[in-house]
Design an enzyme around this catalytic site. Structure first.
Site, short mmCIF file in Angstrom:
data_model
loop_
_atom_site.label_atom_id
_atom_site.label_comp_id
_atom_site.label_asym_id
_atom_site.label_seq_id
_atom_site.Cartn_x
_atom_site.Cartn_y
_atom_site.Cartn_z
N LYS A 1 39.48 24.03 34.01
CA LYS A 1 39.08 23.78 35.41
C LYS A 1 38.10 22.62 35.41
O LYS A 1 37.45 22.34 34.40
CB LYS A 1 38.44 25.03 36.00
CG LYS A 1 39.40 26.22 36.01
CD LYS A 1 39.32 27.01 37.30
CE LYS A 1 40.27 28.18 37.31
NZ LYS A 1 41.51 27.94 38.04
N ARG B 1 43.14 47.50 53.07
CA ARG B 1 42.12 48.46 53.56
C ARG B 1 41.72 48.19 55.00
O ARG B 1 41.40 49.12 55.74
CB ARG B 1 40.88 48.37 52.67
CG ARG B 1 41.06 49.10 51.36
CD ARG B 1 39.91 48.78 50.46
NE ARG B 1 38.67 49.28 51.02
CZ ARG B 1 37.85 50.14 50.41
NH1 ARG B 1 38.15 50.56 49.20
NH2 ARG B 1 36.75 50.55 50.98
N ASP C 1 43.84 52.93 52.29
CA ASP C 1 42.76 53.05 51.30
C ASP C 1 43.36 53.90 50.18
O ASP C 1 43.77 55.04 50.43
CB ASP C 1 41.57 53.74 51.99
CG ASP C 1 40.44 54.02 51.02
OD1 ASP C 1 40.69 54.00 49.79
OD2 ASP C 1 39.31 54.24 51.48
N ILE C 2 43.38 53.37 48.96
CA ILE C 2 44.14 54.10 47.93
C ILE C 2 43.52 55.44 47.55
O ILE C 2 44.14 56.24 46.88
CB ILE C 2 44.37 53.26 46.64
CG1 ILE C 2 43.06 52.82 46.03
CG2 ILE C 2 45.30 52.11 46.86
CD1 ILE C 2 43.24 52.40 44.58
N GLU D 1 43.24 21.32 35.93
CA GLU D 1 42.96 21.51 37.36
C GLU D 1 41.64 20.85 37.69
O GLU D 1 40.73 20.82 36.85
CB GLU D 1 42.84 23.00 37.68
CG GLU D 1 44.08 23.81 37.39
CD GLU D 1 43.88 25.26 37.80
OE1 GLU D 1 44.31 25.61 38.90
OE2 GLU D 1 43.28 26.03 37.04
N ASP E 1 43.39 33.86 31.93
CA ASP E 1 43.86 33.49 33.26
C ASP E 1 45.08 32.56 33.20
O ASP E 1 45.96 32.64 34.05
CB ASP E 1 42.71 32.79 34.02
CG ASP E 1 43.07 32.44 35.45
OD1 ASP E 1 43.56 33.33 36.16
OD2 ASP E 1 42.86 31.27 35.86
N HIS F 1 50.97 31.82 32.03
CA HIS F 1 51.72 30.60 32.38
C HIS F 1 52.02 29.72 31.16
O HIS F 1 53.14 29.27 30.97
CB HIS F 1 50.94 29.78 33.40
CG HIS F 1 50.44 30.58 34.57
ND1 HIS F 1 51.19 31.56 35.16
CD2 HIS F 1 49.26 30.55 35.26
CE1 HIS F 1 50.51 32.09 36.17
NE2 HIS F 1 49.33 31.50 36.24
#
Ligand code: BG6
Length: 485
Positions: free
Chosen positions: A334, A46, A89-90, A212, A231, A236
């Site tokens: 995390k 954008r 800008d979509i 992590e 996530d 993964h």
């Protein structure tokens, strides 16, 4: 090999992924002479920028994110010369027309890399189609999150397939670009010695850990709507499960490998409200310390009370002949004490110990495939401790340890996206995720989320810098198993 492309269009070109991963990866490929000579890279986002401003930003990103000593002004100049920019800008059809004009012939040698919020996939694809950019020869790369559940993922896949065929759709899971993940395929299928043992007769259990130390890293808006299950596990970790558990493909090609992976994903035993408490644990980090440094809790970081999980542990089963009765323990979080991604395979003990009468105990063999921070393969074997053994035989576990950095010291460690971008440019979809895989992954994850909702299960707090809530330890200890740390 399929045709190499000559135009790569990068949506989200000013974003974090582009700065930290995509531009440095493309630079890496360029520095090794792997990009087609005529390749142009058209960035869009954008922000109103011209080519010169975009190149300046890209140059700053390279200097910041390339490994030390890897930046060379000469290569950067050549690489930056490939870059162009079209503000987009979509909601503005005219901007798609501007993009079409910059691309020229959309039907020859074009790949589009889309990384956008799930809600923007459809409007973006419609915009591309409206400007004549949805030629079926275009390669379409899609970065996660590809939806938030099975239904929204199907909507995205339908929107993509309305214009682009599956064989030209390259769904990215960057774990598949990691060298050690591909090495897992080599280890399993380029050696004779593992495959005969690779089943429930000889493997006791499998653990996959993706730990992590980082927290939100400024991605709170996205992460809070996602959580660790969606996530990390949905993509993964399930890909790792599939590669560990799949049958030998008949060839290392896109169809054969993905056919075998999807069978595993479909064989994952659904987790339901009846067993979700016994087979899953969720957590959210509270204030704590990592490497002696105090770090805030998740709610403090995000600035409100949240029920999003930052940790999840799961005892999974694959219901087929090979894996009958072998638990796959998965955990990711995390703000763990260390960064550590590994696959841990524990074999069964010898059927009978001839050393028991001499006071020695054997321990089962283990294979540990380290992905991060270092890439390694370690086989733990039993050996005899040197000595005259007058008090009995002494046995000890000894590691057969291959650090891949040493074994292949002449090779530079690459960013996972280098492999994936090169495969996109050259048209090899083997390391990309097929629609049926993504949907099987979502189906299993949706089941877990529905079971959590039905049972009112929310995350338990754990102090940042620890291995998650104590219930995660109990998850394996109940089976007489300890997490490998
Ligand atoms: C991304 C997740 O897909 O993978 C992040 O969105 C996570 O939350 C990252 O940090 C981990 O990737 P890697 O390569 O650092 O293990």
């Amino acid at each position: 090999m399929a045709d190499r492309i000559s135009t790569l269009v990068m949506f989200g070109a000013t974003g974090d992924l582009a700065r930290r991963m995509l531009l440095p990866s493309l630079y890496g490929l360029d520095s090794d002479g792997l990009l087609p000579d005529n390749l142009r890279i058209i960035g869009t986002a954008r922000t109103a920028l011209d080519d010169a401003e975009f190149r300046k930003r890209a140059d700053a990103a390279l200097q910041e994110h390339l490994p030390e000593g890897f930046y060379s002004a000469g290569i950067a100049q050549r690489f930056l010369g490939r870059l162009h920019y079209v503000p987009l800008d979509i909601t503005e059809p005219q901007h798609f027309s501007d993009l079409a004009q910059a691309i020229g012939d959309a039907c020859h040698g074009v790949a589009i890399f889309l990384s956008t919020a799930p809600s923007l996939f459809k409007p973006t694809i419609d915009g591309l189609a409206g400007a004549g950019l949805a030629c079926p020869t275009v390669r379409m790369a899609l970065e996660k999150p590809l939806g938030t559940d099975l239904e929204s993922s199907r909507e995205i896949n339908d929107a993509v397939h309305a214009h682009f065929p599956e064989e030209r759709t390259f769904r990215i899971d960057h774990y598949l670009g990691k060298e050690t993940v591909q090495n897992l395929i080599a280890l399993r299928f380029a050696n004779l010695m593992f495959e005969p043992l690779w089943n429930s007769a000889h493997i006791d259990h499998v653990q996959i850990t993706v730990a992590e130390t980082v927290g939100l890293e400024g991605r709170g808006d996205y992460y809070d709507g996602s959580g660790a299950l969606r996530d990390m596990v949905q993509n993964h970790m399930l890909q790792l499960v599939a590669l560990v558990a799949m049958e030998p493909p008949s060839d290392f090609n896109a169809t054969a490998v993905r056919d075998e992976k999807v069978k595993v994903l479909r064989a994952l035993r659904p987790i339901t409200a009846a067993d979700v408490e016994a087979t899953t644990v969720t957590g959210q980090y509270a204030r704590g310390a990592i490497d002696g440094e105090p770090v805030p809790g998740y709610d403090d970081e995000i600035g409100r009370d949240s029920a999003t999980e930052t940790f999840v542990a799961i005892k999974a089963h694959i219901d087929n002949w090979r894996w009958k009765g072998v638990p796959f323990y998965l955990r990711t979080g995390k703000r763990m004490p260390m960064r550590d991604t590994e696959i841990f395979i524990q074999f069964k003990d010898v059927p009978y110990s001839i050393f028991a009468s001499r006071g020695a105990t054997t321990r089962p063999n283990k294979l540990i495939i380290g992905l991060q921070p270092e890439e390694s393969i370690e086989l733990r074997l039993m050996g005899k401790t040197p000595g005259l053994d007058r008090q009995g035989v002494r046995l000890r576990e000894i590691p057969l340890d291959i650090g891949l950095a040493n074994a292949f010291s002449e090779h530079r460690r690459r960013i996972a996206y280098e492999r994936l971008l090169l495969d996109l440019i050259e048209g090899d979809p083997t390391l990309f995720v097929r629609r049926d895989e993504v949907e099987a992954q979502w189906a299993w994850i949706d089941g877990i989320r529905a079971a959590w909702a039905e049972k009112g299960i929310g995350p338990r707090p754990y102090a940042a810098g620890t291995w998650g809530p104590s219930a995660a330890i109990a998850l394996t200890e109940r089976d007489g198993i300890s997490w490998h740390e």
